[in-house]
Write a protein that holds these residues in place. Structure first.
Motif, PDB file in Angstrom:
ATOM      1  N   ALA A 154      -0.493  16.378 -10.127  1.00  0.00           N
ATOM      2  CA  ALA A 154      -0.789  14.800 -10.195  1.00  0.00           C
ATOM      3  C   ALA A 154      -0.364  13.955  -9.893  1.00  0.00           C
ATOM      4  CB  ALA A 154      -0.217  14.111 -12.484  1.00  0.00           C
ATOM      5  N   VAL A 155       1.678  14.294  -9.790  1.00  0.00           N
ATOM      6  CA  VAL A 155       2.075  13.163  -8.992  1.00  0.00           C
ATOM      7  C   VAL A 155       1.951  12.579  -7.343  1.00  0.00           C
ATOM      8  CG1 VAL A 155       4.890  13.048  -8.513  1.00  0.00           C
ATOM      9  CG2 VAL A 155       3.721  13.262 -10.540  1.00  0.00           C
ATOM     10  N   ARG A 156       1.426  14.312  -6.911  1.00  0.00           N
ATOM     11  CA  ARG A 156       1.141  14.298  -5.767  1.00  0.00           C
ATOM     12  C   ARG A 156       0.434  13.118  -5.377  1.00  0.00           C
ATOM     13  NH1 ARG A 156       1.826  19.967  -6.245  1.00  0.00           N
ATOM     14  NH2 ARG A 156      -0.249  19.718  -6.265  1.00  0.00           N
ATOM     15  N   ASP A 157      -0.983  13.967  -6.108  1.00  0.00           N
ATOM     16  CA  ASP A 157      -1.943  12.949  -6.207  1.00  0.00           C
ATOM     17  C   ASP A 157      -1.995  11.509  -5.941  1.00  0.00           C
ATOM     18  OD1 ASP A 157      -3.509  14.926  -6.061  1.00  0.00           O
ATOM     19  OD2 ASP A 157      -4.101  15.044  -7.564  1.00  0.00           O
ATOM     20  N   LEU A 158      -0.868  10.732  -6.609  1.00  0.00           N
ATOM     21  CA  LEU A 158      -0.675   9.518  -6.717  1.00  0.00           C
ATOM     22  C   LEU A 158       0.281   8.888  -5.470  1.00  0.00           C
ATOM     23  CD1 LEU A 158       0.660   9.004 -10.645  1.00  0.00           C
ATOM     24  CD2 LEU A 158      -1.730   8.288  -9.529  1.00  0.00           C
ATOM     25  N   ARG A 159       0.936   9.754  -4.371  1.00  0.00           N
ATOM     26  CA  ARG A 159       1.345   9.283  -3.788  1.00  0.00           C
ATOM     27  C   ARG A 159       0.951   8.403  -2.632  1.00  0.00           C
ATOM     28  NH1 ARG A 159       3.903  14.932  -1.897  1.00  0.00           N
ATOM     29  NH2 ARG A 159       5.175  14.864  -3.991  1.00  0.00           N
ATOM     30  N   GLY A 160       1.533   7.022  -2.118  1.00  0.00           N
ATOM     31  CA  GLY A 160       0.815   7.468  -0.882  1.00  0.00           C
ATOM     32  C   GLY A 160      -0.462   5.624  -1.280  1.00  0.00           C
ATOM     33  N   THR A 161      -1.303   5.184  -0.597  1.00  0.00           N
ATOM     34  CA  THR A 161      -1.742   3.789  -1.187  1.00  0.00           C
ATOM     35  C   THR A 161      -3.073   4.231  -1.785  1.00  0.00           C
ATOM     36  OG1 THR A 161      -2.226   3.474   1.387  1.00  0.00           O
ATOM     37  CG2 THR A 161       0.035   2.259   0.343  1.00  0.00           C
ATOM     38  N   SER A 162      -4.083   3.413  -2.217  1.00  0.00           N
ATOM     39  CA  SER A 162      -5.248   4.019  -2.581  1.00  0.00           C
ATOM     40  C   SER A 162      -6.200   2.272  -1.937  1.00  0.00           C
ATOM     41  CB  SER A 162      -6.009   4.211  -3.776  1.00  0.00           C
ATOM     42  OG  SER A 162      -5.473   3.174  -4.757  1.00  0.00           O
ATOM     43  N   VAL A 163      -7.292   2.502  -1.849  1.00  0.00           N
ATOM     44  CA  VAL A 163      -8.107   1.004  -1.534  1.00  0.00           C
ATOM     45  C   VAL A 163      -8.826   0.745  -2.727  1.00  0.00           C
ATOM     46  CG1 VAL A 163     -10.243  -0.169  -0.216  1.00  0.00           C
ATOM     47  CG2 VAL A 163      -8.959   1.772   1.078  1.00  0.00           C
ATOM     48  N   VAL A 164      -8.743  -0.971  -2.884  1.00  0.00           N
ATOM     49  CA  VAL A 164      -9.258  -1.121  -4.453  1.00  0.00           C
ATOM     50  C   VAL A 164     -10.424  -1.458  -4.184  1.00  0.00           C
ATOM     51  CG1 VAL A 164      -8.826  -3.801  -5.091  1.00  0.00           C
ATOM     52  CG2 VAL A 164      -7.177  -2.873  -3.832  1.00  0.00           C
ATOM     53  N   ASP A 165     -11.129  -1.594  -5.372  1.00  0.00           N
ATOM     54  CA  ASP A 165     -12.637  -1.601  -5.866  1.00  0.00           C
ATOM     55  C   ASP A 165     -13.693  -2.966  -4.850  1.00  0.00           C
ATOM     56  OD1 ASP A 165     -15.181  -2.123  -7.064  1.00  0.00           O
ATOM     57  OD2 ASP A 165     -15.931  -0.426  -6.528  1.00  0.00           O
ATOM     58  N   HIS A 166     -14.302  -3.235  -4.183  1.00  0.00           N
ATOM     59  CA  HIS A 166     -14.862  -4.364  -3.970  1.00  0.00           C
ATOM     60  C   HIS A 166     -15.047  -4.779  -4.126  1.00  0.00           C
ATOM     61  CE1 HIS A 166     -18.962  -4.048  -4.662  1.00  0.00           C
ATOM     62  NE2 HIS A 166     -19.053  -3.209  -5.385  1.00  0.00           N
ATOM     63  N   THR A 167     -15.297  -4.973  -6.156  1.00  0.00           N
ATOM     64  CA  THR A 167     -15.543  -5.890  -6.744  1.00  0.00           C
ATOM     65  C   THR A 167     -14.483  -6.758  -7.314  1.00  0.00           C
ATOM     66  OG1 THR A 167     -15.193  -4.640  -8.539  1.00  0.00           O
ATOM     67  CG2 THR A 167     -17.501  -4.376  -7.786  1.00  0.00           C
ATOM     68  N   GLU A 168     -12.794  -6.079  -7.123  1.00  0.00           N
ATOM     69  CA  GLU A 168     -11.653  -6.894  -7.235  1.00  0.00           C
ATOM     70  C   GLU A 168     -10.711  -7.547  -5.946  1.00  0.00           C
ATOM     71  OE1 GLU A 168     -10.708  -7.258 -10.385  1.00  0.00           O
ATOM     72  OE2 GLU A 168     -11.699  -6.137 -11.404  1.00  0.00           O
ATOM     73  N   ALA A 169     -12.271  -6.452  -5.471  1.00  0.00           N
ATOM     74  CA  ALA A 169     -11.518  -7.261  -3.650  1.00  0.00           C
ATOM     75  C   ALA A 169     -11.352  -8.410  -3.430  1.00  0.00           C
ATOM     76  CB  ALA A 169     -11.671  -6.320  -2.584  1.00  0.00           C
ATOM     77  N   LYS A 170     -12.722  -9.185  -3.812  1.00  0.00           N
ATOM     78  CA  LYS A 170     -13.132 -11.157  -3.726  1.00  0.00           C
ATOM     79  C   LYS A 170     -11.724 -11.132  -4.484  1.00  0.00           C
ATOM     80  CE  LYS A 170     -16.203 -13.526  -3.618  1.00  0.00           C
ATOM     81  NZ  LYS A 170     -18.149 -13.429  -3.296  1.00  0.00           N
ATOM     82  N   ARG A 171     -11.456 -10.824  -5.651  1.00  0.00           N
ATOM     83  CA  ARG A 171     -10.792 -11.936  -6.554  1.00  0.00           C
ATOM     84  C   ARG A 171      -9.305 -11.966  -5.510  1.00  0.00           C
ATOM     85  NH1 ARG A 171      -7.125 -10.900 -10.564  1.00  0.00           N
ATOM     86  NH2 ARG A 171      -8.447  -8.884 -10.506  1.00  0.00           N
ATOM     87  N   ILE A 172      -8.626 -10.872  -5.702  1.00  0.00           N
ATOM     88  CA  ILE A 172      -6.802 -10.122  -5.175  1.00  0.00           C
ATOM     89  C   ILE A 172      -6.681 -11.172  -3.462  1.00  0.00           C
ATOM     90  CG2 ILE A 172      -5.482  -8.680  -3.928  1.00  0.00           C
ATOM     91  CD1 ILE A 172      -6.508  -7.210  -6.318  1.00  0.00           C
ATOM     92  N   VAL A 173      -8.547 -11.319  -2.263  1.00  0.00           N
ATOM     93  CA  VAL A 173      -8.623 -11.938  -1.288  1.00  0.00           C
ATOM     94  C   VAL A 173      -8.292 -13.415  -1.259  1.00  0.00           C
ATOM     95  CG1 VAL A 173      -9.436 -12.257   1.132  1.00  0.00           C
ATOM     96  CG2 VAL A 173      -9.434 -10.208  -0.078  1.00  0.00           C
ATOM     97  N   LYS A 174      -9.189 -13.865  -2.223  1.00  0.00           N
ATOM     98  CA  LYS A 174      -9.028 -15.674  -2.724  1.00  0.00           C
ATOM     99  C   LYS A 174      -6.953 -15.799  -3.315  1.00  0.00           C
ATOM    100  CE  LYS A 174     -11.391 -18.952  -4.899  1.00  0.00           C
ATOM    101  NZ  LYS A 174     -11.881 -19.711  -5.831  1.00  0.00           N
ATOM    102  N   ALA A 175      -7.043 -15.079  -4.006  1.00  0.00           N
ATOM    103  CA  ALA A 175      -5.043 -14.825  -4.300  1.00  0.00           C
ATOM    104  C   ALA A 175      -4.540 -14.957  -3.922  1.00  0.00           C
ATOM    105  CB  ALA A 175      -4.972 -13.935  -5.838  1.00  0.00           C
ATOM    106  N   LEU A 176      -4.062 -14.572  -2.372  1.00  0.00           N
ATOM    107  CA  LEU A 176      -3.283 -14.217  -1.586  1.00  0.00           C
ATOM    108  C   LEU A 176      -3.317 -15.599  -0.533  1.00  0.00           C
ATOM    109  CD1 LEU A 176      -3.518 -10.405  -1.212  1.00  0.00           C
ATOM    110  CD2 LEU A 176      -1.662 -11.879  -1.886  1.00  0.00           C
ATOM    111  N   GLY A 177      -5.373 -16.215  -0.595  1.00  0.00           N
ATOM    112  CA  GLY A 177      -4.689 -17.339   0.283  1.00  0.00           C
ATOM    113  C   GLY A 177      -5.632 -17.586   1.432  1.00  0.00           C
ATOM    114  N   HIS A 178      -6.618 -16.384   1.264  1.00  0.00           N
ATOM    115  CA  HIS A 178      -7.257 -16.162   2.272  1.00  0.00           C
ATOM    116  C   HIS A 178      -8.736 -16.497   2.768  1.00  0.00           C
ATOM    117  CE1 HIS A 178      -4.221 -13.135   4.873  1.00  0.00           C
ATOM    118  NE2 HIS A 178      -3.498 -13.452   3.592  1.00  0.00           N
ATOM    119  N   GLY A 179      -8.930 -17.024   1.451  1.00  0.00           N
ATOM    120  CA  GLY A 179     -10.725 -17.686   1.742  1.00  0.00           C
ATOM    121  C   GLY A 179     -11.257 -16.146   0.691  1.00  0.00           C
ATOM    122  N   GLY A 180     -12.840 -16.206   0.795  1.00  0.00           N
ATOM    123  CA  GLY A 180     -13.724 -15.554   0.077  1.00  0.00           C
ATOM    124  C   GLY A 180     -13.965 -14.265   2.005  1.00  0.00           C
ATOM    125  N   PHE A 181     -14.902 -13.765   1.277  1.00  0.00           N
ATOM    126  CA  PHE A 181     -15.127 -12.685   2.425  1.00  0.00           C
ATOM    127  C   PHE A 181     -16.749 -13.226   3.160  1.00  0.00           C
ATOM    128  CE2 PHE A 181     -13.195  -8.620   0.180  1.00  0.00           C
ATOM    129  CZ  PHE A 181     -12.635  -8.831   1.238  1.00  0.00           C
TER     130      PHE A 181
END
Length: 71
Positions: free
Chosen positions: A44-71
Motif C-alpha cells: 500500500a505504501v509503494r502504491d502511494l508513491r509518486g503522483t497521480s492525475v486528478v479526475d477531469h470533473t475536479e480538474a476544471k475547478r482546480i485550474v480555475k482556482a490556480l488562476g489559469h481560467g477554464g479549459f
C-alpha cells in the motif's frame, strides 16, 4: 484608467498541492503518505508513491482556482 477588473488571485492552498502538466492535466501527490504509514502494508505504501492525475470533473475547478481560467 482605474476601471480595469481586479486581478484574479491564485488560491495558495491549492497551488501548494497541485501542478498543471503541459497537456493541461492536473497532478497531485497521494494522500496518506506523511505519517502513520506503519499501519499500511508495504504494498500500500509503494502504491502511494509518486503522483497521480486528478479526475477531469475536479480538474476544471482546480485550474480555475490556480488562476489559469477554464479549459
Amino acid at each position: 484608467m482605474g476601471d480595469a477588473m481586479p486581478k484574479m488571485k491564485t488560491h495558495k492552498g491549492i497551488a501548494k498541492r497541485f501542478r498543471i502538466t503541459a497537456n493541461g492535466k492536473v497532478k497531485h501527490r497521494h494522500s496518506g503518505t506523511s505519517h502513520l504509514a506503519w499501519r499500511l502494508t508495504s504494498k500500500a505504501v509503494r502504491d502511494l508513491r509518486g503522483t497521480s492525475v486528478v479526475d477531469h470533473t475536479e480538474a476544471k475547478r482546480i485550474v480555475k482556482a490556480l488562476g489559469h481560467g477554464g479549459f
